[in-house]
Design an enzyme around this catalytic site. Structure first.
Site, PDB file in Angstrom:
ATOM      1  N   TYR A  12      -4.836   9.832   1.974  1.00  0.00           N
ATOM      2  CA  TYR A  12      -5.010   8.216   2.623  1.00  0.00           C
ATOM      3  C   TYR A  12      -5.708   7.776   2.927  1.00  0.00           C
ATOM      4  O   TYR A  12      -6.258   5.998   1.788  1.00  0.00           O
ATOM      5  CB  TYR A  12      -3.172   7.866   3.486  1.00  0.00           C
ATOM      6  CG  TYR A  12      -3.152   6.174   3.834  1.00  0.00           C
ATOM      7  CD1 TYR A  12      -2.560   5.971   3.390  1.00  0.00           C
ATOM      8  CD2 TYR A  12      -3.807   6.388   5.534  1.00  0.00           C
ATOM      9  CE1 TYR A  12      -2.578   4.924   3.953  1.00  0.00           C
ATOM     10  CE2 TYR A  12      -4.081   4.753   6.110  1.00  0.00           C
ATOM     11  CZ  TYR A  12      -3.312   3.655   5.390  1.00  0.00           C
ATOM     12  OH  TYR A  12      -3.164   2.740   5.737  1.00  0.00           O
ATOM     13  N   ALA A  71       0.658  -0.767  -0.251  1.00  0.00           N
ATOM     14  CA  ALA A  71       0.175   0.717   0.098  1.00  0.00           C
ATOM     15  C   ALA A  71       0.842   0.922   0.003  1.00  0.00           C
ATOM     16  O   ALA A  71       1.624   1.007   0.618  1.00  0.00           O
ATOM     17  CB  ALA A  71      -0.874  -0.588   0.827  1.00  0.00           C
TER      18      ALA A  71
HETATM   19  N1  LIG Z   1       0.987   0.437   9.144  1.00  0.00           N
HETATM   20  C1  LIG Z   1       0.419   1.346   9.835  1.00  0.00           C
HETATM   21  O1  LIG Z   1      -0.471   1.353  11.249  1.00  0.00           O
HETATM   22  C2  LIG Z   1      -1.634   0.839   9.357  1.00  0.00           C
HETATM   23  C3  LIG Z   1      -2.748   0.526  10.259  1.00  0.00           C
HETATM   24  C4  LIG Z   1      -3.316   0.206   9.527  1.00  0.00           C
HETATM   25  C5  LIG Z   1      -3.947  -0.225   8.152  1.00  0.00           C
HETATM   26  N2  LIG Z   1      -2.427  -0.716   7.774  1.00  0.00           N
HETATM   27  C6  LIG Z   1      -2.681  -1.236   6.143  1.00  0.00           C
HETATM   28  O2  LIG Z   1      -2.087  -2.408   6.116  1.00  0.00           O
HETATM   29  C7  LIG Z   1      -0.917  -2.755   4.399  1.00  0.00           C
HETATM   30  C8  LIG Z   1       0.134  -3.056   5.377  1.00  0.00           C
HETATM   31  O3  LIG Z   1       1.003  -2.301   5.994  1.00  0.00           O
HETATM   32  P1  LIG Z   1       2.481  -2.036   6.358  1.00  0.00           P
HETATM   33  O4  LIG Z   1       2.823  -1.455   7.579  1.00  0.00           O
HETATM   34  O5  LIG Z   1       2.892  -3.561   6.411  1.00  0.00           O
HETATM   35  O6  LIG Z   1       3.263  -1.162   5.458  1.00  0.00           O
HETATM   36  P2  LIG Z   1       4.044  -1.028   5.339  1.00  0.00           P
HETATM   37  O7  LIG Z   1       5.422  -1.373   6.423  1.00  0.00           O
HETATM   38  O8  LIG Z   1       4.401   0.464   5.049  1.00  0.00           O
HETATM   39  O9  LIG Z   1       4.839  -1.914   3.689  1.00  0.00           O
HETATM   40  C9  LIG Z   1       4.061  -1.347   2.445  1.00  0.00           C
HETATM   41  C10 LIG Z   1       4.432  -2.070   1.304  1.00  0.00           C
HETATM   42  O10 LIG Z   1       4.040  -1.511   0.151  1.00  0.00           O
HETATM   43  C11 LIG Z   1       5.449  -1.238  -0.843  1.00  0.00           C
HETATM   44  N3  LIG Z   1       3.984  -0.370  -1.386  1.00  0.00           N
HETATM   45  C12 LIG Z   1       4.680   0.260  -1.697  1.00  0.00           C
HETATM   46  N4  LIG Z   1       3.958   1.325  -3.295  1.00  0.00           N
HETATM   47  C13 LIG Z   1       3.875   0.101  -4.014  1.00  0.00           C
HETATM   48  C14 LIG Z   1       4.085   0.279  -5.173  1.00  0.00           C
HETATM   49  N5  LIG Z   1       4.192   0.933  -6.191  1.00  0.00           N
HETATM   50  N6  LIG Z   1       4.134  -1.145  -6.173  1.00  0.00           N
HETATM   51  C15 LIG Z   1       4.552  -2.702  -5.188  1.00  0.00           C
HETATM   52  N7  LIG Z   1       4.710  -1.950  -3.895  1.00  0.00           N
HETATM   53  C16 LIG Z   1       4.279  -0.475  -3.243  1.00  0.00           C
HETATM   54  C17 LIG Z   1       6.163  -0.729   0.355  1.00  0.00           C
HETATM   55  O11 LIG Z   1       7.045  -1.821  -0.868  1.00  0.00           O
HETATM   56  P3  LIG Z   1       8.874  -0.457  -0.563  1.00  0.00           P
HETATM   57  O12 LIG Z   1       9.001  -1.513   0.624  1.00  0.00           O
HETATM   58  O13 LIG Z   1       9.488  -0.820  -2.264  1.00  0.00           O
HETATM   59  O14 LIG Z   1       8.370   0.773  -0.185  1.00  0.00           O
HETATM   60  C18 LIG Z   1       5.844  -1.618   1.521  1.00  0.00           C
HETATM   61  O15 LIG Z   1       6.865  -2.781   1.855  1.00  0.00           O
HETATM   62  C19 LIG Z   1      -1.273  -2.049   4.312  1.00  0.00           C
HETATM   63  O16 LIG Z   1      -2.394  -1.667   3.494  1.00  0.00           O
HETATM   64  C20 LIG Z   1      -1.578  -0.376   5.295  1.00  0.00           C
HETATM   65  O17 LIG Z   1      -2.989   0.034   4.084  1.00  0.00           O
HETATM   66  C21 LIG Z   1      -1.328  -0.025   8.209  1.00  0.00           C
END
Ligand SMILES: NC(=O)c1ccc[n+]([C@@H]2O[C@H](COP(=O)([O-])OP(=O)(O)OC[C@H]3O[C@@H](n4cnc5c(N)ncnc54)[C@H](OP(=O)(O)O)[C@@H]3O)[C@@H](O)[C@H]2O)c1
Length: 340
Positions: free
Chosen positions: A141, A72
């Site tokens: 977002y 994401a």
């Molecule tokens: N983190 C939170 O607190 C939180 C809260 C609520 C919901 N969520 C949701 O949970 C899910 C996972 O979150 P997370 O914390 O694991 O996020 P994260 O650690 O920020 O990881 C997001 C991943 O998405 C990849 N990404 C971004 N742009 C991309 C693109 N254009 N093409 C392919 N990959 C891409 C990034 O790749 P790179 O490594 O190359 O940048 C990264 O590995 C997401 O849907 C997020 O919205 C997260």
């Protein structure tokens, strides 16, 4: 345990995970390493979700029976100035995956969403049936994540509407798993607090945003259980029990780290609560991030192997203890409510 997973995936049609290097993506890697299931993990370098053609090519190449979209655009403040990119990754990308599932693979799509789709329309915890938005009160977002949810729901509902309004079960399914305040292998609020605790004597932390912190590892395990079940399509709030504020969470993290036998060098002596209005950030954040998890718990209870449902404190405690002995990965994340 993985009977359904075997049925829905075979060597020719693996589980395909987007977001390999993210917190949830890394947690999924650990989960699948214990399962004898064909799985392919892709990062941005292998498939850029901002590029629709690349997604289609990737899906045609791997022909997955299960897609887990852990990728994401998660830069909440940066999204304010990169609206188009945030919508391409968070809304258009998932829409393409949904189309593939309902029209080609007839399998399962797991997608993650967020408390940021709600904008303080309630004082109590949000149910899955509560109307999200209003749009003009959400961050870019939040809007982009909501657009992703809507695109998935619309695509599946159109395909599953048999004409008489009856929903056809056991066809392709989707799970939109809304979660909040995720911590795992990567940069997050807890890691930042631990790092700053070794550098600063005082921190000011927002105390009027209420929600709950969710372990990426637990979320990944719950995702696998969902796939490996007959749970019906829909949105589910996958968060542990309990609630806290960023301020209380920071205090809990420091207390836990101080008590850890390994210990860390803590300079921090003072954590001060501050209001959101006193902390300038580009994107709007909800004060109320509480997600009601009753629907998810009920769905879990239909699965034979239900375990005791976790409280956030026990998971944070375990994570902090592990973190003080393992140096965090380098990286930055914006908007995590710490001012020095
Ligand atoms: N983190 C939170 O607190 C939180 C809260 C609520 C919901 N969520 C949701 O949970 C899910 C996972 O979150 P997370 O914390 O694991 O996020 P994260 O650690 O920020 O990881 C997001 C991943 O998405 C990849 N990404 C971004 N742009 C991309 C693109 N254009 N093409 C392919 N990959 C891409 C990034 O790749 P790179 O490594 O190359 O940048 C990264 O590995 C997401 O849907 C997020 O919205 C997260």
């Amino acid at each position: 345990m993985v009977d359904n997973l075997y049925q829905v995936s075979d060597k020719a049609k693996p589980v395909l995970v987007f977001g390999r290097n993210g917190q949830v993506g890394r947690a999924l890697q650990r989960c699948f390493s214990n399962l004898d299931v064909p799985v392919v993990f892709l990062g941005r370098a292998e498939c850029d979700l901002a590029n629709e053609d690349e997604i289609i090519k990737t899906l045609n190449l791997y022909q997955p029976q299960v897609i887990i979209n852990a990728a994401a655009y998660t830069g909440v403040d940066n999204a304010e100035s990169e609206r188009e990119l945030a919508f391409a990754i968070n809304a258009k990308g998932p829409a393409v995956m949904a189309h593939y599932m309902v029209n080609v693979a007839h399998g399962i799509l797991v997608h993650y969403s967020t408390d940021y789709v709600f904008a303080d329309t309630k004082q109590t915890s949000y149910l899955e049936t509560d109307i999200a938005g209003p749009l003009d009160q959400l961050s870019v977002y939040g809007q982009s994540k909501l657009a992703g949810e809507e695109a998935i729901k619309k695509t599946f509902n159109l395909a599953h509407d048999s004409g008489d309004g009856k929903y056809q079960e056991n066809f392709s399914r989707y799970f939109i798993l809304r979660t909040s305040w995720v911590y795992g292998d990567g940069e997050n609020f807890i890691q930042k607090i631990l790092r700053l605790a070794g550098e600063q004597t005082q921190l000011k932390i927002v105390n009027d945003q209420i929600g709950v912190s969710t372990s990426a590892q637990w979320l990944a395990e719950m995702s696998v259980k969902m796939i490996d079940s007959n749970i019906e399509s829909g949105i589910y709030h996958v968060v542990p029990d309990g609630e806290t504020s960023w301020y209380e969470l920071a205090r809990f993290v420091i207390e836990t780290a101080s008590r850890s036998s390994e210990g860390i060098d803590i300079k921090l002596t003072n954590i001060l609560p501050v209001a959101t209005v006193d902390y300038s950030m580009l994107a709007k954040r909800p004060h109320n991030s509480r997600l009601n998890n009753v629907k998810f718990k009920k769905a879990l209870s239909k699965i034979a192997f239900v375990e005791q449902y976790p409280q956030w404190q026990e998971q944070v405690k375990a994570y902090v203890k592990e973190s003080v002995t393992t140096p965090p990965r380098a990286g930055e994340v914006d908007g995590i409510y710490v001012c020095q």
